[in-house]
Design a protein around this motif. Structure first.
Motif, PDB file in Angstrom:
ATOM      1  N   ASP A 421       0.423  -1.268  -0.106  1.00 16.48           N
ATOM      2  CA  ASP A 421      -0.041   0.025  -0.347  1.00 16.48           C
ATOM      3  C   ASP A 421       0.920   1.306   0.484  1.00 16.48           C
ATOM      4  OD1 ASP A 421      -2.600  -1.263  -0.532  1.00 16.48           O
ATOM      5  OD2 ASP A 421      -3.028  -0.986   2.035  1.00 16.48           O
ATOM      6  N   MET A 422       2.275   0.623  -0.242  1.00 21.49           N
ATOM      7  CA  MET A 422       3.099   2.259  -0.493  1.00 21.49           C
ATOM      8  C   MET A 422       3.496   2.692  -2.052  1.00 21.49           C
ATOM      9  SD  MET A 422       4.408   3.399   3.062  1.00 21.49           S
ATOM     10  CE  MET A 422       5.340   4.375   1.879  1.00 21.49           C
ATOM     11  N   LEU A 423       2.627   3.896  -1.940  1.00 21.32           N
ATOM     12  CA  LEU A 423       3.039   4.413  -3.757  1.00 21.32           C
ATOM     13  C   LEU A 423       3.977   4.819  -4.230  1.00 21.32           C
ATOM     14  CD1 LEU A 423      -0.368   4.013  -2.754  1.00 21.32           C
ATOM     15  CD2 LEU A 423      -0.699   5.862  -4.792  1.00 21.32           C
ATOM     16  N   LYS A 424       4.733   4.318  -5.013  1.00 16.00           N
ATOM     17  CA  LYS A 424       5.697   5.912  -5.774  1.00 16.00           C
ATOM     18  C   LYS A 424       5.422   6.799  -6.677  1.00 16.00           C
ATOM     19  CE  LYS A 424      10.419   5.431  -4.883  1.00 16.00           C
ATOM     20  NZ  LYS A 424      10.826   4.868  -3.297  1.00 16.00           N
ATOM     21  N   VAL A 425       4.877   7.941  -6.044  1.00 17.73           N
ATOM     22  CA  VAL A 425       4.688   8.689  -6.710  1.00 17.73           C
ATOM     23  C   VAL A 425       5.920   9.954  -7.008  1.00 17.73           C
ATOM     24  CG1 VAL A 425       2.887  10.664  -6.820  1.00 17.73           C
ATOM     25  CG2 VAL A 425       2.732   8.746  -5.761  1.00 17.73           C
ATOM     26  N   GLY A 426       6.552  10.043  -8.650  1.00 15.45           N
ATOM     27  CA  GLY A 426       7.430  11.103  -8.821  1.00 15.45           C
ATOM     28  C   GLY A 426       9.009  10.485  -8.167  1.00 15.45           C
ATOM     29  N   GLY A 427       9.214   8.981  -7.727  1.00 16.13           N
ATOM     30  CA  GLY A 427      10.509   9.127  -6.305  1.00 16.13           C
ATOM     31  C   GLY A 427       9.641   9.053  -5.362  1.00 16.13           C
ATOM     32  N   GLU A 428       8.779   9.304  -4.461  1.00 14.29           N
ATOM     33  CA  GLU A 428       8.236   9.801  -3.365  1.00 14.29           C
ATOM     34  C   GLU A 428       7.195   8.943  -2.594  1.00 14.29           C
ATOM     35  OE1 GLU A 428       9.175  13.067  -1.519  1.00 14.29           O
ATOM     36  OE2 GLU A 428       9.873  14.127  -3.061  1.00 14.29           O
ATOM     37  N   ASN A 429       8.453   8.496  -1.974  1.00 14.66           N
ATOM     38  CA  ASN A 429       6.899   7.451  -0.744  1.00 14.66           C
ATOM     39  C   ASN A 429       5.380   7.820  -0.569  1.00 14.66           C
ATOM     40  OD1 ASN A 429       8.906   5.001  -1.345  1.00 14.66           O
ATOM     41  ND2 ASN A 429      10.196   5.850   0.452  1.00 14.66           N
ATOM     42  N   VAL A 430       4.384   7.486  -0.992  1.00 13.22           N
ATOM     43  CA  VAL A 430       3.424   7.647  -0.270  1.00 13.22           C
ATOM     44  C   VAL A 430       2.656   6.564   0.882  1.00 13.22           C
ATOM     45  CG1 VAL A 430       1.452   8.836  -0.951  1.00 13.22           C
ATOM     46  CG2 VAL A 430       3.643  10.097  -2.036  1.00 13.22           C
ATOM     47  N   ALA A 431       2.230   6.988   1.481  1.00 15.09           N
ATOM     48  CA  ALA A 431       1.280   6.077   1.912  1.00 15.09           C
ATOM     49  C   ALA A 431      -0.277   6.138   1.629  1.00 15.09           C
ATOM     50  CB  ALA A 431       1.936   5.639   3.533  1.00 15.09           C
ATOM     51  N   ALA A 432      -0.717   4.988   1.492  1.00 15.69           N
ATOM     52  CA  ALA A 432      -1.840   4.859   1.277  1.00 15.69           C
ATOM     53  C   ALA A 432      -2.583   5.318   2.662  1.00 15.69           C
ATOM     54  CB  ALA A 432      -2.701   3.650   0.801  1.00 15.69           C
ATOM     55  N   SER A 433      -2.725   4.898   3.101  1.00 11.56           N
ATOM     56  CA  SER A 433      -2.960   5.233   4.727  1.00 11.56           C
ATOM     57  C   SER A 433      -3.548   6.777   5.451  1.00 11.56           C
ATOM     58  CB  SER A 433      -2.670   4.511   5.775  1.00 11.56           C
ATOM     59  OG  SER A 433      -1.032   4.764   5.858  1.00 11.56           O
ATOM     60  N   GLU A 434      -1.795   6.962   4.420  1.00 15.67           N
ATOM     61  CA  GLU A 434      -2.123   9.157   5.288  1.00 15.67           C
ATOM     62  C   GLU A 434      -3.071  10.003   4.200  1.00 15.67           C
ATOM     63  OE1 GLU A 434       0.799  12.553   5.529  1.00 15.67           O
ATOM     64  OE2 GLU A 434       1.512  10.589   4.620  1.00 15.67           O
ATOM     65  N   ILE A 435      -3.332   8.989   3.337  1.00 16.05           N
ATOM     66  CA  ILE A 435      -4.937  10.126   2.401  1.00 16.05           C
ATOM     67  C   ILE A 435      -5.509   9.322   2.562  1.00 16.05           C
ATOM     68  CG2 ILE A 435      -4.958  10.124  -0.444  1.00 16.05           C
ATOM     69  CD1 ILE A 435      -2.733   9.382  -0.940  1.00 16.05           C
ATOM     70  N   GLU A 436      -6.365   8.252   3.135  1.00 13.88           N
ATOM     71  CA  GLU A 436      -7.517   7.407   3.466  1.00 13.88           C
ATOM     72  C   GLU A 436      -7.641   8.142   4.760  1.00 13.88           C
ATOM     73  OE1 GLU A 436      -6.388   3.112   1.333  1.00 13.88           O
ATOM     74  OE2 GLU A 436      -6.699   3.146   4.404  1.00 13.88           O
ATOM     75  N   ARG A 437      -6.258   8.074   5.708  1.00 12.91           N
ATOM     76  CA  ARG A 437      -6.877   9.059   6.953  1.00 12.91           C
ATOM     77  C   ARG A 437      -7.757  10.383   6.908  1.00 12.91           C
ATOM     78  NH1 ARG A 437      -2.062   6.301   8.978  1.00 12.91           N
ATOM     79  NH2 ARG A 437      -1.100   8.418   8.330  1.00 12.91           N
ATOM     80  N   VAL A 438      -7.012  10.904   6.224  1.00 13.88           N
ATOM     81  CA  VAL A 438      -7.598  12.709   5.816  1.00 13.88           C
ATOM     82  C   VAL A 438      -8.830  12.906   5.277  1.00 13.88           C
ATOM     83  CG1 VAL A 438      -7.511  14.506   4.258  1.00 13.88           C
ATOM     84  CG2 VAL A 438      -5.125  13.232   5.480  1.00 13.88           C
ATOM     85  N   ILE A 439      -9.258  11.814   3.701  1.00 15.33           N
ATOM     86  CA  ILE A 439     -10.632  11.568   3.740  1.00 15.33           C
ATOM     87  C   ILE A 439     -11.493  10.945   4.659  1.00 15.33           C
ATOM     88  CG2 ILE A 439     -11.644  10.299   1.782  1.00 15.33           C
ATOM     89  CD1 ILE A 439      -9.369  10.079   0.439  1.00 15.33           C
ATOM     90  N   LEU A 440     -11.195  10.991   5.223  1.00 16.64           N
ATOM     91  CA  LEU A 440     -11.988   9.892   6.542  1.00 16.64           C
ATOM     92  C   LEU A 440     -12.765  11.017   7.241  1.00 16.64           C
ATOM     93  CD1 LEU A 440     -10.932   6.550   7.798  1.00 16.64           C
ATOM     94  CD2 LEU A 440     -13.108   6.407   7.012  1.00 16.64           C
ATOM     95  N   THR A 441     -12.021  12.350   7.542  1.00 12.08           N
ATOM     96  CA  THR A 441     -12.585  13.726   8.706  1.00 12.08           C
ATOM     97  C   THR A 441     -13.326  14.419   7.339  1.00 12.08           C
ATOM     98  OG1 THR A 441     -10.724  14.710   7.745  1.00 12.08           O
ATOM     99  CG2 THR A 441     -10.405  13.575   9.301  1.00 12.08           C
TER     100      THR A 441
END
Length: 529
Positions: A421-441
């Motif tokens: 669930d770790m995404l590699k966006v343009g060389g940057e590591n992005v955790a799916a859970s970090e985005i999900e936590r924001v959306i759940l608010t």
């Protein structure tokens, strides 16, 4: 810490197997109820420890009478029902190996399970009987339960020769068999994402370990009554509930599946005191009136969530896998826990959080590794797959879980995400859970799953799938705008979802988890189409 395998002669369960526990409980608590069956249709049924042991032993003898021997594997394809419990324990009593499969499996998956496990026979129920027969033609025979988890199967009722109840014989025909704790006990297939599922093989010592340690982690008492609504083909219900209850001499109340409408009535009628749940259950029950109940504790993914006040119960958080049999990380039953953590390292395991090859510092997120003894506190192997078994351990013998966790400043551990669930966006590591936590608010969002979509320039970009509490299209449009605004405010630009899709239902895997693999496959097929 090199890869370690437990000794057959010097370990907690030397000279024992599952028969030891079943027989001991039948002797020490013969009249106490062990298994209570609460179907949605049909009558309540109950088996004391003595009655349960008798049925299990007679079932084992029935398997022997049908030609099965120690080491043979039996496909068990059932939804929750008493027969699932009898079959699981009964196979092990004989020395055979129950291969418990997800009741939602497709024909292709069943064919793979049966062929890969080299199953000799099958046990199923009327609604699955034709599917199993068509998918698994090499099985020597298939036994079918009398009903579908309490429901009348009508014309699909099995013949007397094919009936599950016909697997019944005098235990005196059973051959003598040594008590070997490292003999194979059962197999569960993992859900599988990019490759075929792996068969996780447990030994009898694994099963006894699960019984003993789960009972300790839950502080179970002989007076406890454990509600079981999670699927019996999975570790959670098998080890966290059924085995743990037996070790404690407690009672297990089994239902066909979770039902928000039936949860509280059955809990009250049976005076249930313990339940192992998943977050999906809390969400489903949040709008149901909470009565004065008898629960003293629940177990779930996180410790003491805010909903504990609503449900008037204490939740112990935990982390575990099929490969670890019980929880490697767990909350404390008698002391306060850090809210939303999954607990602290269990004393029975070694836990390592690794960042770039070093031990994580407080506040860091890293790869979760577990140390233990194969065949006792860790699974024995992946069935017929020595390469996958070897690859699941690092050079120092740590089991590589594939999960990422954060080490809190005060020693509590917080689940982050699966490594995939770790995404590699343009060389940057992005955790799916970090985005999900924001959306759940965002008000109106009930569930969210973020997965990666291939991108020609950035390698991957995040796509958010969202379920909301309104079916109106105009509400969906407004929700997408609100989610985009929340992500723009809280996240760096490379972490923001490139697409936000509102869907009615998520695909589900084991324990009602969102099947992210299917969402990834959807995006991949769209790209190819």
């Amino acid at each position: 810490m090199k890869n370690r395998t437990v000794s057959r002669h010097l370990q907690p369960f030397s000279g024992q197997d599952i028969r030891t526990l079943v027989a001991t409980r039948a002797r020490t608590r013969p009249h106490h109820p062990y298994l209570v069956w609460r179907p949605f249709e049909g009558q309540r049924r109950q088996w004391t420890y003595a009655q349960f042991a008798d049925r299990v032993e007679r079932f084992a003898a029935g398997l022997h009478a049908r030609g099965l021997r120690a080491g043979d594997r039996v496909l068990v394809h059932l939804d929750n029902c008493p027969e699932a419990v009898f079959a699981w324990f009964g196979c092990a009593w004989l020395g055979a190996v129950a291969v418990t499969t997800n009741a939602r499996s497709s024909g292709d998956e069943l064919r793979y399970f049966a062929e890969h496990a080299e199953a000799q026979a099958g046990i199923t129920q009327p609604r699955f009987a034709q599917l199993v027969a068509n998918s698994c033609p090499a099985l020597r025979w298939i036994a079918v339960t009398a009903d579908d988890n309490g429901e009348d199967p009508g014309a699909h009722r099995p013949s007397s020769a094919d009936a599950f109840d016909a697997i019944d014989a005098d235990p005196s025909i059973l051959p003598a068999r040594a008590f070997d704790p490292l003999a194979p006990f059962s197999v569960q297939y993992t859900s599988g994402t990019t490759s075929r599922p792996k068969g996780v093989l447990w030994t009898h010592a694994n099963a006894l370990w699960g019984a003993r340690i789960n009972a300790v982690h839950q502080a179970l008492l002989p007076e406890d009554i454990h509600l079981v609504t999670l699927p019996l083909f999975h570790t959670n219900a098998q080890a966290y509930s059924m085995l743990a209850a037996m070790w404690a001499g407690a009672t297990a109340v089994v239902q066909p599946r979770f039902s928000a409408r039936r949860f509280w009535p059955v809990s009250l009628e049976e005076r249930c005191t313990w339940a192992s749940l998943v977050p999906f259950v809390n969400r489903a029950l949040i709008d149901v009136e909470v009565p004065a109940h008898h629960y003293r504790m629940w177990g779930s993914a996180v410790c003491e969530p805010p909903t504990d006040a609503h449900f008037k119960v204490k939740t112990i958080g935990w982390w575990g896998m099929t490969e670890t049999i019980t929880q490697g990380i767990v909350g404390l039953p008698h002391l306060p826990n850090a809210s939303l953590s999954c607990g602290r390292p269990a004393p029975e395991y070694e836990i390592r959080i690794e960042v770039d090859g070093r031990e994580a510092l407080p506040g860091e997120t890293g790869e979760l590794l577990v140390g233990g003894l194969r065949g006792l506190s860790l699974f024995a192997e992946y069935l017929n797959n020595p390469t996958a078994t070897a690859d699941s351990f690092d050079a120092d013998g740590w089991f590589v879980t594939g999960d990422r966790v954060r080490l809190g400043e005060d020693g509590w551990i917080y689940f982050s995400d699966r490594s995939k669930d770790m995404l590699k966006v343009g060389g940057e590591n992005v955790a799916a859970s970090e985005i999900e936590r924001v959306i759940l608010t965002v008000p109106g969002v009930t569930e969210v799953a973020v997965v990666a979509k291939k991108h020609p320039m950035l390698d991957e970009v995040p796509v958010a799938f969202v379920r909301c509490d309104s079916g109106r299209p105009e509400a969906h449009e407004a929700l997408v705008v609100a989610i985009d605004a929340a992500c723009a405010k809280a996240l760096a630009d490379f972490k923001r979802p490139r697409e936000i899709r509102v869907i009615e239902e998520f695909p589900r895997s084991t324990l009602e988890k969102i099947a992210k693999a299917q969402l990834r496959e959807l995006l991949a097929s769209e790209a190819q189409g």
